[in-house]
Design a protein around this motif. Sequence first.
Motif, mmCIF file in Angstrom:
data_model
loop_
_atom_site.group_PDB
_atom_site.id
_atom_site.type_symbol
_atom_site.label_atom_id
_atom_site.label_comp_id
_atom_site.label_asym_id
_atom_site.label_seq_id
_atom_site.Cartn_x
_atom_site.Cartn_y
_atom_site.Cartn_z
ATOM 1 N N SER A 1 0.993 -0.749 -0.296
ATOM 2 C CA SER A 1 0.066 -0.071 0.085
ATOM 3 C C SER A 1 0.956 0.935 0.284
ATOM 4 O O SER A 1 1.427 1.338 1.051
ATOM 5 C CB SER A 1 -0.532 0.111 1.097
ATOM 6 O OG SER A 1 -1.028 1.069 1.737
ATOM 7 N N SER A 2 0.388 2.467 -1.003
ATOM 8 C CA SER A 2 1.201 3.267 -0.819
ATOM 9 C C SER A 2 0.625 4.221 0.588
ATOM 10 O O SER A 2 1.661 5.649 0.594
ATOM 11 C CB SER A 2 0.735 4.015 -1.753
ATOM 12 O OG SER A 2 1.274 3.760 -3.353
ATOM 13 N N PRO B 1 3.075 4.845 -8.312
ATOM 14 C CA PRO B 1 3.324 3.598 -9.736
ATOM 15 C C PRO B 1 4.617 3.220 -9.485
ATOM 16 O O PRO B 1 5.107 2.428 -10.036
ATOM 17 C CB PRO B 1 2.727 4.399 -11.177
ATOM 18 C CG PRO B 1 3.231 6.155 -10.466
ATOM 19 C CD PRO B 1 3.560 6.182 -9.550
ATOM 20 N N ASP B 2 5.974 3.659 -9.064
ATOM 21 C CA ASP B 2 6.646 3.012 -8.276
ATOM 22 C C ASP B 2 7.277 1.677 -8.584
ATOM 23 O O ASP B 2 5.879 1.548 -7.151
ATOM 24 C CB ASP B 2 7.863 3.571 -7.564
ATOM 25 C CG ASP B 2 8.895 3.456 -7.212
ATOM 26 O OD1 ASP B 2 9.977 2.653 -6.862
ATOM 27 O OD2 ASP B 2 10.168 3.912 -8.024
ATOM 28 N N PRO B 3 7.308 0.400 -8.351
ATOM 29 C CA PRO B 3 7.559 -0.964 -8.298
ATOM 30 C C PRO B 3 7.577 -0.961 -7.143
ATOM 31 O O PRO B 3 7.809 -3.006 -6.674
ATOM 32 C CB PRO B 3 8.073 -1.677 -9.204
ATOM 33 C CG PRO B 3 8.892 -0.764 -9.942
ATOM 34 C CD PRO B 3 8.827 0.732 -9.640
ATOM 35 N N ASP B 4 8.242 -0.231 -6.338
ATOM 36 C CA ASP B 4 9.627 -0.264 -5.019
ATOM 37 C C ASP B 4 8.904 -1.108 -3.907
ATOM 38 O O ASP B 4 8.980 -2.474 -3.494
ATOM 39 C CB ASP B 4 10.046 0.607 -4.367
ATOM 40 C CG ASP B 4 11.008 0.629 -3.192
ATOM 41 O OD1 ASP B 4 11.650 -0.532 -3.833
ATOM 42 O OD2 ASP B 4 10.782 0.806 -1.793
ATOM 43 N N LEU B 5 7.412 -0.729 -4.247
ATOM 44 C CA LEU B 5 6.487 -1.964 -2.834
ATOM 45 C C LEU B 5 6.196 -2.919 -3.761
ATOM 46 O O LEU B 5 5.933 -4.035 -2.397
ATOM 47 C CB LEU B 5 5.201 -1.059 -2.654
ATOM 48 C CG LEU B 5 4.703 -0.060 -1.792
ATOM 49 C CD1 LEU B 5 4.016 1.167 -1.833
ATOM 50 C CD2 LEU B 5 5.027 -0.314 -0.512
ATOM 51 N N THR C 1 4.017 -0.982 3.170
ATOM 52 C CA THR C 1 3.552 0.632 3.217
ATOM 53 C C THR C 1 4.957 1.825 2.177
ATOM 54 O O THR C 1 5.256 1.986 2.830
ATOM 55 C CB THR C 1 3.352 1.144 4.344
ATOM 56 O OG1 THR C 1 3.799 0.860 5.608
ATOM 57 C CG2 THR C 1 2.099 0.207 4.751
ATOM 58 N N GLY C 2 4.117 2.520 2.031
ATOM 59 C CA GLY C 2 4.191 3.635 1.516
ATOM 60 C C GLY C 2 5.219 4.554 2.321
ATOM 61 O O GLY C 2 5.477 5.655 2.260
ATOM 62 N N ASP C 3 4.822 4.824 3.660
ATOM 63 C CA ASP C 3 5.839 5.432 4.531
ATOM 64 C C ASP C 3 7.348 4.945 4.663
ATOM 65 O O ASP C 3 8.724 5.174 4.653
ATOM 66 C CB ASP C 3 5.412 5.968 5.946
ATOM 67 C CG ASP C 3 5.387 4.398 6.822
ATOM 68 O OD1 ASP C 3 5.052 3.538 5.743
ATOM 69 O OD2 ASP C 3 5.198 4.123 7.580
ATOM 70 N N LEU C 4 7.829 3.521 4.121
ATOM 71 C CA LEU C 4 9.287 2.775 4.377
ATOM 72 C C LEU C 4 9.355 2.114 3.128
ATOM 73 O O LEU C 4 10.539 2.092 2.661
ATOM 74 C CB LEU C 4 8.477 1.585 4.750
ATOM 75 C CG LEU C 4 8.683 1.611 6.372
ATOM 76 C CD1 LEU C 4 8.266 0.061 7.431
ATOM 77 C CD2 LEU C 4 9.618 2.518 7.204
#
Length: 215
Positions: free
Chosen positions: A109-110, A142-146, A134-137
């Motif tokens: 999740s972002s 739309p970056d694929p990092d998560l 999550t998006g805080d880490l």
Amino acid sequence: MPTRALVFDFDGTLADTESAVLQSWQAVFREYGAELPLDAWYAVIGTQHTTPAMFALLAEHAPGIDPEALRPKTRAHVLRLLEDLGPREGVRDYLDTAKNLGIRLAVASSSSGAWVNPHLERLGLDHYFDAVLTGDLHKAKPDPDLYLAALAELGAAAPDAIAFEDTPHGVTAAKAAGLTCVAVPNAITRNLDFGQADVVLPSFTAKPLEALLSR
């Protein structure tokens, strides 16, 4: 190859929190005599930029507003709207089936962990997931990092995993990470373009997970 992992977006996918958040922002804009343009909302939905974008847009209608002073009020309004919200219909069946099949599960999740984790607990879904990203880490969609982080946590390769998303930004992230992506739009996102998705379902009840996995 058999599917080894499922990765779910949170907001709008596991639970339709996005409707409540949109309603809250619409109410804030109306307090200042303005209407929130939906195209501005759709431009940022599924990313980490929703709140800054909304405050920036609101400032155009109400110069001099203090975002920090408004934050507690907008958050409290959203939480009131979410008090009786449950998981999207069919979500629990998907999660139960996945567990019975020995498929590992993650959330990507972002939104921040401070938002996602308490909601997963309140919805009674937290125990299903082997990892919550999550998006805080991590870099938000739309970056694929998560999704890459979720695969690493689950010990799965992209070809062995399926992502579930409700926004085009989320689909972009999943596809960039190499996952098959199933779009399950909600009432807010169903008219957006999901041409990048491998499968588009109108709801989780439209096709059982076993049938999806066998395609």
